[in-house]
Design an enzyme around this catalytic site. Structure first.
Site, PDB file in Angstrom:
ATOM      1  CB  THR A  41      57.033  75.747  10.530  1.00  0.00           C
ATOM      2  OG1 THR A  41      56.879  77.075  11.022  1.00  0.00           O
ATOM      3  CG2 THR A  41      57.503  75.809   9.093  1.00  0.00           C
ATOM      4  N   GLY A  44      62.459  76.245  17.007  1.00  0.00           N
ATOM      5  CA  GLY A  44      62.384  77.287  18.040  1.00  0.00           C
ATOM      6  C   GLY A  44      62.922  76.897  19.395  1.00  0.00           C
ATOM      7  CD  GLU A  45      60.270  74.299  21.686  1.00  0.00           C
ATOM      8  OE1 GLU A  45      60.356  74.216  22.911  1.00  0.00           O
ATOM      9  OE2 GLU A  45      59.347  74.881  21.108  1.00  0.00           O
TER      10      GLU A  45
END
Lengths: 759, 293
Positions: free
Chosen positions: A525, A712-713
């Site tokens: 993204t 996300g991480e």
């Protein structure tokens, strides 16, 4: 930046791939088939460590229906050379040995041969007919054992890197790394309180629901096509090109829909085997792993042993910190010990830091990336120690973290100085949350922990094509694993000023768009998003040229607003605005198709910080932990599609909860994995958990036009310590070894009770 | 390649003939939730699969003199919807309703769960506590075996060649009786018992007048723990009585250390579950309902 300025960014439309996914129409790895395809299967080592004296495939080859058999002899050996494949650094010598064992089998499940046959049953029969003469060797599973001088040696050539002078004897320690800031010894000399503990974690699997699958078709003229479930089809192309000595232009890889990856699908296992089998058999070959194969032979995340020492003043200011991480790499060097070290204290502004890490091989499958690779392991230790410190100082754990929080200008132990970051804002968001302000329910206890991840930029290419009706196709090259199609389409719609539904995002194969680095590191993204924005800007530039041509004015006299070309000022002249559809309709007369392109190496990824809070109860008789309430806050930059940002936070938290409570690789004395399935590898099920609440803290990344940060991480980093900290506060027992499974917690509770009784 | 024969038995006699003809390679297909999984995993390779779901007696629940006869292949979901059975034997029903997930419940049966002979089978400790008997038919005719004597080891039963399990009988229930089954799993669903414990009680006022205790996953077969029952009978489930019964359960354990639990943990949990299950059974006998997990 406020969202009010955006029309599409920050909204929650249906994802472009949603309908196909909920109706079952979407095609995942195992859904692709070609006429005449063969079934490919892998023979795997039953031994954790064995020299391969010989492999006799003649009986398998003679079996009717068997069309090809391959062993390591069918793959060119590779030099001991680290090369960029795409952007990954891989040692060619190791990777060719991981896809097919050469001199030795280094873990149970290590491939030793593969067959292609006309049916599943014949392929299985053929595997049973392959004679492998093994010399079984002593094995080593545990990291601490593997580091001992007399441990069974995996690689006779492995000399520890990063030690001066270099050792003369081979060992299982592949590398030593070190990060220093200030003078830790001096810092500890000042400290009024010192906390020092050892922690361990176990190997855990990403647990993606879709097993690895690949279909390869090699033509007589040398061209190869591959359909693969992967996080990076350009990576698949690069690896296969190197391992099989085929030019990249001859290999065309299509990424199928992907049923989860979490980092585990950034490497190759089946693809090179399927290609070689297809070349030998002259037919397409399809290979699909069983769940058991996924557990035994694909890369889990490593376990590690961590030593942490933190020194602070009585007011809570941390003056010195040390961390040592010994990390499993699996059978070949290359654990994420680097990021584990770098992330350990990245949340905090500490003057004196000393971090050392060791990359250690043992007879386990080669580890692969898993959400914030390495970070959860050091965070488990550091964030647990901070909680001990907070208890010792009688300080609120959020206040302690606020007192030491990294901010803009903080220099990390690994050398980077932070730009605008949101650690403080995220801590404040939890402190001020309804959850944190609410009293803890009777029988429950509360834990908090924080986490950090760098996020990644790297190479991306994108294109934007205008159709003859004025609708737009946005083409990129990253498999959509967490809703990135929707995010890319939202940014394109915003930039172009057209309806989201007029933009159709597609993911092109390796021959149809320029290079894209993997979907990983929370980069798509952000980085591919930037490529998409730039391709749309390139498209707008062209649209302005076309409008200028129609109006017969200079292109500088045209502006683009709300999806329309308009005169930039009254001096340009009086013209009716031209819509995208109108410009598209006239494209043939103004210069042909209207497209935009962009390619770039993206830098300036904005790091992310997360703070989680959990309320849980412990059943003192059984050691079972019940999660009552869980909130994850994170600085997410700008939430392009908030639902998928929330989904990332929830998913990461749930995986972290599994890591904390039950998930682990369990080996028997023979070095064989005892729990290669979802029954005994216990990931959380829906009924185990409450709805994970999320707080999106929007601190825009200044290096992105829409302020995007990867998201996300980070959310898998805080959960283990948040849960351990809550358990400590519920029971008075500090758990230092993961997972905090019912038998382990129960035993800790009982021995503590015995101790109290004795006193 | 080995051929697999698939046969549908029309009645029990037919099933027995097919089973005998299969010469030791016959496998009964009820719900198939164990058999098909084992075949896929390669641990079972039957010569003949004998489907018994078309035999009415094997898929229905019948009331007998005061008790119940449950067809061995009756799906767990059907059992869970049997109002009277649920009222009389809530522990047995809740145990059967723990075999597998919701989807599995539509197929899985207590007969299959029993014949799979797993020491961790959920339905069996409750059936042992209930004093259920297994109705067997074979070439030598019909016979009955107490459920606790049916399994002889992990994966092994006392069935003779050609014999099949037709149904399970639950005895008549004196007034003031009830039962409960609890299992420990690390998760809340989709898991296998680390320990399972069934308790059946008959109360007269506050006093236990009869008790049976079944214990699963702590030995090669599910155990009937008579010492635990003795500790409960005559008591009012005071702490001392419960503690003694829990100790008896722990003492009866002969578990293994494995990926699912340690010897220490299983031994301890056997006692913990005994106390909790006994309390639920007592409440139910007193008309206080406890919903299944």
């Amino acid at each position: 930046m406020s969202k009010a300025q955006y029309k599409w960014i920050g909204t929650r439309p249906d994802r472009p791939d949603g309908a196909d996914k909920v109706t079952g129409r979407a095609r995942f790895g195992a859904d692709f088939n070609l006429p005449g395809q063969l079934v490919g299967k892998v023979l795997r080592s039953p031994h954790a460590h064995a020299r391969i004296r010989s492999i006799d495939t003649s009986k398998a080859e003679a079996l009717p229906g068997v069309k090809a058999v391959v062993t390591a002899a069918d793959f060119p050996d590779q030099p001991n050379q680290i090369v960029p494949t795409g952007e990954m650094q891989v040692n060619l010598r190791d990777i060719t040995r991981n896809i097919m064992a050469r001199e030795k089998a280094l873990y149970e499940g290590h491939p030793v041969a593969a067959v292609a046959a006309v049916s599943d049953a014949i392929a299985k029969q053929a595997l049973a007919l392959i004679d492998v003469d093994y010399e079984v060797l002593p094995h080593v599973i545990d990291v601490a054992e593997a580091m001992k001088p007399d441990a069974p040696l995996l690689h006779e050539h492995l000399i520890t890197e990063g030690v001066n002078p270099p050792p003369t004897k081979a060992s299982n320690i592949a590398k030593r790394i070190e990060f220093k800031k200030g003078d830790a010894a001096e810092g500890f000399a000042q400290a009024e309180v010192v906390v020092e503990h050892d922690y361990t974690t176990q190997a855990v699997h990403q647990g993606y629901i879709e097993p690895h699958a690949a279909l390869a078709s090699a033509s007589e003229d040398g061209q190869v096509q591959v359909w693969s479930t992967t996080q990076g089809h350009f990576q698949v192309r690069g690896f296969c090109s190197r391992l099989l000595n085929i030019e990249t232009s001859q290999i065309r890889v299509t990424a199928t829909e992907i049923g989860g990856g979490f980092g585990g699908k950034t490497v190759v296992y089946l693809e090179p085997l399927a290609i070689r089998l297809s070349q030998k058999a002259g037919k397409p070959v399809k290979m699909v792993m069983s769940r058991e194969e996924v557990f035994r032979a694909s890369g889990p995340a490593p376990g590690g042993n961590v030593h942490v020492k933190i020194g602070a003043m009585r007011d809570g200011r941390i003056v010195a910190a040390e961390c040592r991480v010994d990390m499993q790499a699996g059978a070949f060097p290359g654990s994420p010990v680097g990021p584990a070290c770098m992330c350990s204290y990245a949340c905090y502004d500490i003057d004196n830091v000393h971090i050392v890490g060791f990359d250690v091989v043992s007879n386990r499958p080669k580890v692969a990336a898993y959400r914030a690779p390495g970070a959860p392991i050091s965070a488990w230790a550091v964030e647990s120690s901070l909680d001990i410190l907070a208890q010792r100082l009688n300080m609120d754990p959020i206040d302690l973290r606020l007192k030491n929080a990294a901010k803009k200008g903080t220099k990390t132990a690994y050398g980077v100085t932070f730009n605008t970051i949101g650690m403080v804002e995220t801590l404040e968001a939890i402190r001020d949350s309804e959850h944190y302000k609410a009293p803890v329910k009777p029988g429950y206890a509360r834990g908090v922990a924080a986490g950090f991840w760098f996020n990644v930029g790297a190479d991306s290419s994108a294109a934007a094509h205008v159709g003859e009706d004025g609708s737009v196709t946005v083409i990129s090259g990253n498999p959509d694993i967490g809703g990135s199609r929707a995010s890319l389409a939202l940014m394109a719609a915003e930039e172009l000023g057209v309806d989201y539904n007029k933009v159709r995002p597609v993911i092109a194969d390796t021959a149809s768009i320029g290079f894209n680095f993997v979907t990983g590191g929370s980069r798509v993204t952000f980085a591919t998003g930037l490529a998409v924005v730039n391709s749309v800007r390139d498209l707008i530039r062209e649209l302005k040229v076309r409008a200028a041509k129609i109006w017969n004015v200079d292109p500088d006299g045209v502006m683009w607003e709300n999806g329309m070309a308009k005169p930039a000022g009254s001096n340009v002249g009086e013209f009716e605005p031209l819509s995208l559809a109108q410009l598209a309709a006239q494209a043939g007369r103004t210069g042909g198709p209207i497209n935009g392109h962009a390619q770039l190496n993206v830098t300036g990824a904005g790091p992310g910080f997360g703070v989680h809070v959990v309320d849980l109860k412990v059943d003192h008789d059984t050691g079972i932990v019940g999660i009552g309430r869980y909130t994850a806050a994170q600085d997410v930059g700008t939430a392009i599609h908030p639902s998928y940002v929330e989904g990332q936070l929830q998913g990461g938290a749930v995986q972290g909860i599994g890591w904390a409570l039950n998930e682990e690789y369990i080996y028997n004395t023979k070095g064989r994995l005892e729990n290669p399935g979802f029954l005994d590898y216990r990931m959380p099920v829906a009924s185990d958990l409450p709805m994970i609440e999320t707080i999106l803290v929007e601190v825009p990344n200044p290096s992105h036009p829409y302020g995007v940060r990867g998201v996300g991480e980070v959310p898998i980093v805080p959960p283990t310590a948040a849960i351990g900290n809550a358990i400590a506060r519920a029971t008075g027992i500090r758990m230092t070894d993961l997972p905090m499974s019912p038998p382990k917690l129960s035993e800790a509770l009982d021995s503590a009770a015995l101790k109290i009784a004795a006193e | 390649m080995t051929e697999i024969q698939y046969k549908v038995a029309k009645n029990i006699k037919d099933a027995c003939i097919l089973m005998a003809a299969a010469d030791g390679k016959g496998r009964i297909l009820a719900g198939g939730t164990d058999l098909l999984v084992q075949m896929k995993a390669g641990t079972q390779a039957p010569g003949t699969i004998i489907d018994v779901k078309k035999i009415p007696e094997m898929v229905t629940i019948a009331k007998t003199k005061g008790g119940f006869r449950i067809g061995a292949a009756t799906p767990a979901a059907v059992i869970g919807e049997h109002e009277e059975l649920r009222k009389t034997w809530p522990g047995v029903v809740e145990a059967i309703n723990l075999i597998g997930s919701k989807q599995i419940q539509g197929r899985a049966s207590p007969g299959g769960n029993l014949c799979n002979a797993s020491p961790a089978a959920d339905s069996v400790p409750a059936l042992v506590a209930a004093g259920a008997t297994v109705n067997i038919q074979g070439p030598g005719g019909k016979r009955q075996v107490p459920v606790e004597q049916f399994c002889t080891g992990p994966g092994r039963t006392s069935l003779q060649k050609g014999e099949i399990v037709v149904s399970l009988s639950l005895p008549a229930r004196p007034k003031g009786s009830s039962d409960a089954y609890l299992r420990l799993i690390p998760r809340t669903e989709m898991d296998i018992a680390v320990v399972g414990c069934g308790v059946s009680l008959t109360m007269k006022g506050d006093t236990v007048v009869a008790a049976r205790v079944g214990l699963g996953a702590v030995a090669p077969t599910v155990l009937l723990v008579e010492d635990a029952a003795k500790a409960l009978v005559g008591s009012q489930l005071e702490d001392e009585a419960l503690e003694a019964a829990a100790k008896a359960c722990s003492a009866a354990c002969r578990p293994i250390d494995d990926k699912r639990g340690t010897i220490r943990y299983r031994t301890k949990i056997a006692g913990v579950l005994l106390k909790r299950a006994a309390a639920i059974a007592r409440d139910r006998a007193n008309g206080i309902s406890h919903t299944a997990h």
